[in-house]
Design a protein around this motif. Structure first.
Motif, PDB file in Angstrom:
ATOM      1  N   LEU A   5       4.167  -2.497   3.182  1.00 42.65           N
ATOM      2  CA  LEU A   5       4.560  -1.458   2.218  1.00 42.65           C
ATOM      3  C   LEU A   5       3.331  -0.699   1.719  1.00 42.65           C
ATOM      4  O   LEU A   5       3.371   0.525   1.570  1.00 42.65           O
ATOM      5  CB  LEU A   5       5.325  -2.071   1.041  1.00 42.65           C
ATOM      6  N   LEU A   6       2.248  -1.409   1.485  1.00 43.04           N
ATOM      7  CA  LEU A   6       1.006  -0.755   1.057  1.00 43.04           C
ATOM      8  C   LEU A   6       0.449   0.149   2.157  1.00 43.04           C
ATOM      9  O   LEU A   6       0.057   1.292   1.897  1.00 43.04           O
ATOM     10  CB  LEU A   6      -0.037  -1.798   0.663  1.00 43.04           C
ATOM     11  N   VAL A   7       0.418  -0.342   3.376  1.00 40.01           N
ATOM     12  CA  VAL A   7      -0.119   0.430   4.497  1.00 40.01           C
ATOM     13  C   VAL A   7       0.740   1.671   4.748  1.00 40.01           C
ATOM     14  O   VAL A   7       0.224   2.791   4.883  1.00 40.01           O
ATOM     15  CB  VAL A   7      -0.202  -0.447   5.766  1.00 40.01           C
ATOM     16  N   LEU A  62       3.499   6.382  -3.172  1.00 39.12           N
ATOM     17  CA  LEU A  62       3.119   5.599  -4.351  1.00 39.12           C
ATOM     18  C   LEU A  62       4.178   4.571  -4.720  1.00 39.12           C
ATOM     19  O   LEU A  62       3.841   3.453  -5.141  1.00 39.12           O
ATOM     20  CB  LEU A  62       2.811   6.528  -5.524  1.00 39.12           C
ATOM     21  N   VAL A  63       5.451   4.914  -4.540  1.00 43.87           N
ATOM     22  CA  VAL A  63       6.525   3.939  -4.823  1.00 43.87           C
ATOM     23  C   VAL A  63       6.447   2.769  -3.847  1.00 43.87           C
ATOM     24  O   VAL A  63       6.559   1.597  -4.262  1.00 43.87           O
ATOM     25  CB  VAL A  63       7.916   4.617  -4.797  1.00 43.87           C
ATOM     26  N   LEU A  64       6.249   3.057  -2.562  1.00 40.29           N
ATOM     27  CA  LEU A  64       6.129   1.959  -1.587  1.00 40.29           C
ATOM     28  C   LEU A  64       4.923   1.082  -1.889  1.00 40.29           C
ATOM     29  O   LEU A  64       5.006  -0.153  -1.840  1.00 40.29           O
ATOM     30  CB  LEU A  64       6.037   2.503  -0.160  1.00 40.29           C
ATOM     31  N   ALA A  65       3.792   1.712  -2.202  1.00 38.20           N
ATOM     32  CA  ALA A  65       2.584   0.940  -2.508  1.00 38.20           C
ATOM     33  C   ALA A  65       2.784   0.093  -3.767  1.00 38.20           C
ATOM     34  O   ALA A  65       2.392  -1.084  -3.798  1.00 38.20           O
ATOM     35  CB  ALA A  65       1.385   1.873  -2.672  1.00 38.20           C
ATOM     36  N   ALA A  66       3.397   0.668  -4.790  1.00 39.92           N
ATOM     37  CA  ALA A  66       3.651  -0.080  -6.029  1.00 39.92           C
ATOM     38  C   ALA A  66       4.593  -1.251  -5.767  1.00 39.92           C
ATOM     39  O   ALA A  66       4.382  -2.356  -6.278  1.00 39.92           O
ATOM     40  CB  ALA A  66       4.228   0.847  -7.100  1.00 39.92           C
ATOM     41  N   ALA A  67       5.611  -1.018  -4.941  1.00 37.63           N
ATOM     42  CA  ALA A  67       6.538  -2.103  -4.602  1.00 37.63           C
ATOM     43  C   ALA A  67       5.803  -3.207  -3.848  1.00 37.63           C
ATOM     44  O   ALA A  67       6.005  -4.398  -4.131  1.00 37.63           O
ATOM     45  CB  ALA A  67       7.699  -1.567  -3.769  1.00 37.63           C
ATOM     46  N   GLY A  68       4.964  -2.830  -2.904  1.00 41.39           N
ATOM     47  CA  GLY A  68       4.199  -3.824  -2.154  1.00 41.39           C
ATOM     48  C   GLY A  68       3.308  -4.648  -3.060  1.00 41.39           C
ATOM     49  O   GLY A  68       3.259  -5.879  -2.965  1.00 41.39           O
TER      50      GLY A  68
END
Length: 179
Positions: free
Chosen positions: A102-104, A126-132
């Motif tokens: 998710l971060l990548v 940013l949502v995917l990174a925050a979720a990761g």
């Protein structure tokens, strides 16, 4: 790029499908099978997205010489370079594979904000990174990471499809995408 690739919506939805398959493996099989499901499924995101583009009336290609095509390719290589690290991480801490992905992938979507000229991709990335990060910090189970990827990509894919359809006219594109 927006017109050629349906604003990237089909790729996001194809990614949601890959994440959903991985979530199925996470629920019904082993952690390593879930990891491999996303890695193998990820190889089909671009071709499935292109097929969906053509079915929805987009070319599934960009204009020859468009420099954003090179940027898309460079960001693909960056993603591929991150895969071995995420895979090695999964061998020791399987629950961290999906948060790492998710971060990548979130980071790659930030590049798409430039490629497509859409602030939408800043939000998605940013949502995917925050979720990761949140899933990793909470020590969430493997299935939670796979489901988060599937759900977030599906929701954002649908939102991107709606934005693309609303942005068909030049004045709507400027209003919706800031381009």
């Amino acid at each position: 790029m927006r017109q050629g690739y349906h604003s990237g919506a089909t790729g996001i939805l194809a990614s949601a499908l890959a994440w959903s398959v991985a979530a199925g493996f996470a629920a019904l099989a082993s952690p390593q099978q879930a990891v491999w499901a996303l890695l193998v499924g990820g190889m089909f995101i671009h071709p499935v997205g292109l097929l969906a583009c053509k079915l929805l009336g987009s070319r599934g290609a960009h204009a020859k010489g468009n420099p954003f095509g090179l940027l898309a390719g460079a960001s693909t290589f960056w993603l591929i370079f991150c895969l071995p690290i995420a895979y090695l991480l999964s061998l020791h801490w399987p629950g961290l594979f999906f948060p790492a992905m998710l971060l990548v992938i979130g980071g790659r979507y930030l590049v798409f904000a430039t490629i497509y000229g859409m602030r939408f991709y800043w939000i998605l990335g940013l949502v995917l990174a925050a979720a990761g990060f949140a899933l990793a910090a909470l020590g969430a189970p493997l299935l939670a990471g796979a489901l988060a990827g599937a759900l977030l990509e599906a929701l954002f894919g649908i939102a991107c499809l709606v934005l693309h359809r609303r942005g068909a006219g030049p004045e709507a594109e400027t209003r919706l995408h800031g381009a």
